[in-house]
Design a protein around this motif. Structure first.
Motif, PDB file in Angstrom:
ATOM      1  N   LYS A 231       0.745  -1.028   0.061  1.00  0.00           N
ATOM      2  CA  LYS A 231       0.102  -0.097   0.107  1.00  0.00           C
ATOM      3  C   LYS A 231       0.846   1.399   0.199  1.00  0.00           C
ATOM      4  N   VAL A 232       1.919   1.415   0.776  1.00  0.00           N
ATOM      5  CA  VAL A 232       2.824   2.494   0.939  1.00  0.00           C
ATOM      6  C   VAL A 232       3.390   2.697  -0.434  1.00  0.00           C
ATOM      7  N   LEU A 233       3.994   1.604  -1.154  1.00  0.00           N
ATOM      8  CA  LEU A 233       4.593   1.748  -2.417  1.00  0.00           C
ATOM      9  C   LEU A 233       3.610   2.165  -3.420  1.00  0.00           C
ATOM     10  N   VAL A 234       2.405   1.938  -3.517  1.00  0.00           N
ATOM     11  CA  VAL A 234       1.594   2.017  -4.481  1.00  0.00           C
ATOM     12  C   VAL A 234       1.147   3.671  -4.262  1.00  0.00           C
ATOM     13  N   GLY A 235       0.751   3.786  -3.024  1.00  0.00           N
ATOM     14  CA  GLY A 235       0.418   5.241  -2.633  1.00  0.00           C
ATOM     15  C   GLY A 235       1.335   6.336  -3.114  1.00  0.00           C
TER      16      GLY A 235
ATOM     17  N   ILE B 211       3.902   5.863  -5.424  1.00  0.00           N
ATOM     18  CA  ILE B 211       3.881   5.775  -6.942  1.00  0.00           C
ATOM     19  C   ILE B 211       2.762   6.827  -7.525  1.00  0.00           C
ATOM     20  N   ALA B 212       1.626   6.493  -6.854  1.00  0.00           N
ATOM     21  CA  ALA B 212       0.460   7.253  -7.265  1.00  0.00           C
ATOM     22  C   ALA B 212       0.664   8.575  -7.186  1.00  0.00           C
ATOM     23  N   ILE B 213       1.201   9.190  -5.994  1.00  0.00           N
ATOM     24  CA  ILE B 213       1.507  10.650  -5.697  1.00  0.00           C
ATOM     25  C   ILE B 213       2.561  11.134  -6.432  1.00  0.00           C
ATOM     26  N   SER B 214       3.857  10.486  -6.766  1.00  0.00           N
ATOM     27  CA  SER B 214       4.837  10.933  -7.331  1.00  0.00           C
ATOM     28  C   SER B 214       4.655  10.936  -8.797  1.00  0.00           C
ATOM     29  N   VAL B 215       3.730  10.316  -9.482  1.00  0.00           N
ATOM     30  CA  VAL B 215       3.689  10.131 -10.959  1.00  0.00           C
ATOM     31  C   VAL B 215       2.323  10.962 -11.207  1.00  0.00           C
ATOM     32  N   GLY B 216       1.280  10.563 -10.317  1.00  0.00           N
ATOM     33  CA  GLY B 216       0.014  11.110 -10.684  1.00  0.00           C
ATOM     34  C   GLY B 216      -0.169  12.565 -10.447  1.00  0.00           C
ATOM     35  N   GLY B 217       0.488  13.045  -9.502  1.00  0.00           N
ATOM     36  CA  GLY B 217       0.616  14.551  -9.114  1.00  0.00           C
ATOM     37  C   GLY B 217       1.191  15.540 -10.084  1.00  0.00           C
ATOM     38  N   PRO B 218       2.218  15.011 -10.654  1.00  0.00           N
ATOM     39  CA  PRO B 218       2.666  15.966 -11.779  1.00  0.00           C
ATOM     40  C   PRO B 218       1.731  15.666 -13.211  1.00  0.00           C
ATOM     41  N   LEU B 219       1.515  14.648 -13.518  1.00  0.00           N
ATOM     42  CA  LEU B 219       0.488  14.507 -14.443  1.00  0.00           C
ATOM     43  C   LEU B 219      -0.865  15.276 -14.505  1.00  0.00           C
ATOM     44  N   LEU B 220      -1.368  15.077 -13.150  1.00  0.00           N
ATOM     45  CA  LEU B 220      -2.649  15.988 -12.930  1.00  0.00           C
ATOM     46  C   LEU B 220      -2.323  17.471 -13.298  1.00  0.00           C
ATOM     47  N   THR B 221      -1.373  17.855 -12.567  1.00  0.00           N
ATOM     48  CA  THR B 221      -0.865  19.371 -12.787  1.00  0.00           C
ATOM     49  C   THR B 221      -0.853  19.630 -14.180  1.00  0.00           C
TER      50      THR B 221
END
Length: 121
Positions: free
Chosen positions: A13-17, A19-29
């Motif tokens: 869960k920690v690794l998936v979270g 990765i989601a934050i470090s990849v998804g955040g910039p993509l969303l921005t």
């Protein structure tokens, strides 16, 4: 003392979270940030006209600024010290130029007085 087993579910869960934050955040921005053309299309026509007219001047000012920063960075001194010294040098140059102009104006004025004095006789 018994060795506790690793909680693999928690670490997954920690690794998936992470990765989601470090990849998804910039993509969303990147998706939500409007492009320069989209911003300009929303401008008032008067503002758009002013922006287009002043673009080259602002670009030139920025280029000059970057060039000066590059020159300042060549010094061993901190950049803010070099900038302050450059400002003082420019102020002295401006004051020197003003003094020269004042002397020239005084000389012209004196010459005009002499010519006016000769003509009145």
């Amino acid at each position: 003392m018994a060795k506790q087993s690793t909680n693999w579910r928690l670490w997954t869960k920690v690794l998936v979270g992470g990765i989601a934050i470090s990849v998804g955040g910039p993509l969303l921005t990147m998706r939500l940030t409007p492009t320069e053309e989209e911003l300009r299309s929303r401008y008032n026509p008067d503002l758009l006209k002013k922006s287009v007219e002043g673009r080259e001047e602002r670009q030139q000012e920025f280029d000059d600024f970057v060039t000066r920063l590059k020159e300042y960075s060549k010094s061993d001194k901190p950049i803010w010290v070099v900038v302050k010294e450059e400002e003082e040098r420019r102020k002295k140059a401006v004051l020197g130029a003003a003094k020269v102009q004042q002397k020239e104006a005084d000389a012209r004025r004196e010459e005009m007085r002499r010519e006016a004095g000769l003509e009145s006789r």
